[in-house]
Design a protein around this motif. Structure first.
Motif, short mmCIF file in Angstrom:
data_model
loop_
_atom_site.label_atom_id
_atom_site.label_comp_id
_atom_site.label_asym_id
_atom_site.label_seq_id
_atom_site.Cartn_x
_atom_site.Cartn_y
_atom_site.Cartn_z
N LYS A 181 8.96 -46.14 84.98
CA LYS A 181 7.55 -46.20 84.61
C LYS A 181 6.68 -46.33 85.85
CE LYS A 181 8.24 -48.08 79.96
NZ LYS A 181 7.75 -46.89 79.25
N GLU A 182 5.47 -45.80 85.75
CA GLU A 182 4.57 -45.78 86.89
C GLU A 182 4.02 -47.16 87.24
OE1 GLU A 182 4.03 -43.32 88.82
OE2 GLU A 182 5.02 -41.73 87.70
N ASN A 193 1.62 -35.91 85.31
CA ASN A 193 1.32 -35.00 86.40
C ASN A 193 0.04 -34.21 86.16
OD1 ASN A 193 3.71 -35.84 87.52
ND2 ASN A 193 4.84 -33.96 87.11
N LEU A 194 -0.14 -33.75 84.94
CA LEU A 194 -1.31 -32.93 84.61
C LEU A 194 -2.60 -33.70 84.80
CD1 LEU A 194 -2.46 -30.28 83.31
CD2 LEU A 194 -2.29 -31.46 81.11
N LEU A 195 -2.65 -34.95 84.30
CA LEU A 195 -3.90 -35.72 84.26
C LEU A 195 -3.98 -36.83 85.30
CD1 LEU A 195 -4.38 -35.98 80.40
CD2 LEU A 195 -5.64 -34.54 81.99
N ASP A 196 -2.93 -36.99 86.10
CA ASP A 196 -2.91 -38.04 87.12
C ASP A 196 -3.19 -39.41 86.49
OD1 ASP A 196 -2.65 -39.17 89.64
OD2 ASP A 196 -4.78 -38.93 90.13
N ILE A 197 -2.42 -39.73 85.46
CA ILE A 197 -2.56 -41.01 84.77
C ILE A 197 -1.17 -41.59 84.52
CG2 ILE A 197 -4.73 -40.46 83.61
CD1 ILE A 197 -3.02 -39.85 81.07
N PRO A 198 -1.06 -42.90 84.40
CA PRO A 198 0.22 -43.50 84.02
C PRO A 198 0.36 -43.53 82.50
CG PRO A 198 -1.34 -45.24 84.51
CD PRO A 198 -2.06 -43.93 84.76
N ILE A 199 1.55 -43.26 82.00
CA ILE A 199 1.84 -43.40 80.57
C ILE A 199 2.76 -44.60 80.42
CG2 ILE A 199 2.97 -42.39 78.57
CD1 ILE A 199 0.35 -41.04 79.23
#
Length: 370
Positions: free
Chosen positions: A75-76, A165-171
């Protein structure tokens, strides 16, 4: 970047021969009182706002033990710390086109929604991503794919990484439900009442614009699936899917009877997978439950494009940056420097590059790493 000029997308890689992507109430009768309800945005997947006694609690725990499925990816960020501190969190909601209409294969994620929950502001934001959005899928042998193929290619972990990767956000978590499960869950809460944004007949769904209609599970499923007769196409369908989610959430929260819990738990069998543990759900409910009545939504808007003979939604860099920054703001994160840099590079060359493809260079690129 001008948005009113027609752009041509020339194929630079040969595609697969078949041209298809991979595919709170307490009950004093028991020795211990447990008031329990599932985190609201997951009501579409895992229940309603039921408050269960001790026996139901044990049944729920047993059920959710079977739904747990790790992505096996790092996880990020430290999710346990995020929940403990009550910081905003994100959940990737996936809906597969299986479990209904006779389909039982792996399927693709024809529904993809990023839900961000802010306990302090008591808000939930839903961001829909069109199933035909052109992306680079990590680990894939092809230079680009439709985003709904990511799950088929590498499972939930690959779908999570693709969105990150697409939205530069952590899930922080994912939850996936098949369409057959959606039908059962709507029935389990007694159906939903909503007003349709347009008039149409599709399958078992017959609705009139602006008129409140009660939909059972099968009707809600068809209402959520219709696309061809919607002037907005897949984007209109996304809006109706979010509408069903919202009404299912609110309907679930309004239920106080214990009589429905068995039906709700039964609706989950074989229909839900998530990397959220039962303890995670309990902790999230305690920290984020007040956000359930304030739900906002938006769409990642792409542009029609033909690439290698297939129709894609190609998202402009400025739209990626806008949605990324909006989601990051709800998560309490700073604006995306990576996507800002990507947009600046595109502007400096007067090119157009999105989803890993540049019409300026005529090459596929991996431009969206997190």
């Amino acid at each position: 970047m001008p948005s009113d000029k027609k752009r041509d997308f020339e194929p630079v890689y040969s595609r697969r021969a078949d041209k298809k992507p991979h595919y709170k109430k307490k009950n004093q009768r028991r020795r211990r009182i447990i008031g329990w309800s599932i985190f609201a945005i997951l009501l579409i997947i895992i229940g309603s706002g039921l408050l269960w006694g001790y026996g139901a609690y044990k049944s729920a725990k047993k059920t959710f033990k079977q739904t747990y499925d790790s992505t096996h990816i790092q996880k990020e960020r430290n999710v346990s710390s995020v929940i403990k501190q009550g910081k905003p969190l994100s959940i990737l909601l996936l809906g597969t086109d299986t479990g209904a209409l006779g389909r039982h294969d792996t399927g693709r994620t024809d529904t993809m929604i990023v839900a961000t929950v802010n306990a302090k502001k008591k808000t939930i934001h839903l961001t829909s991503i069109a199933r035909d959005t052109k992306v680079v899928v990590p680990g894939d042998t092809q230079p680009y794919e439709k985003i709904n193929a990511a799950y088929t290619i590498g499972g939930a972990g690959t779908a999570v990484k693709t969105v990150q990767n697409l939205l530069d956000i952590p899930i922080d978590f994912y939850a996936i439900v098949n369409m057959g499960g959606l039908e059962k869950m709507v029935n389990a809460v007694g159906g939903v009442d909503l007003k349709s944004p347009l008039t149409f007949n599709y399958g078992h769904a017959s609705v009139v614009k602006g008129r409140k209609t009660h939909l059972n599970g099968r009707q809600a499923l068809d209402y959520s699936r219709m696309r061809d007769d919607d002037p907005r196409g897949d984007y209109g369908r996304q809006a109706r899917q979010r509408q069903v989610i919202k009404h299912l959430v609110m309907k679930g929260l309004a239920i106080s009877s214990l009589t429905r819990y068995k039906a709700i738990l039964s609706s989950l069998n074989g229909n839900l997978k998530t990397d959220m543990t039962f303890d995670d759900m309990i902790a999230i409910r305690a920290k984020y439950g007040d956000a359930t009545h304030h739900i906002k939504s938006q769409t990642l808007q792409g542009q029609n494009a033909m690439v290698d003979g297939l129709s894609y939604q190609v998202v402009p860099d400025n739209e990626l940056l806008r949605v990324s920054n909006d989601i990051r703001k709800t998560l309490g994160l700073s604006a995306s420097t990576k996507l800002k840099s990507q947009q600046s590079q595109t502007d400096s060359t007067t090119g157009y590059s999105t989803g890993g493809y540049s019409s300026t260079t005529g090459q596929s690129q991996t431009t969206n790493g997190y």
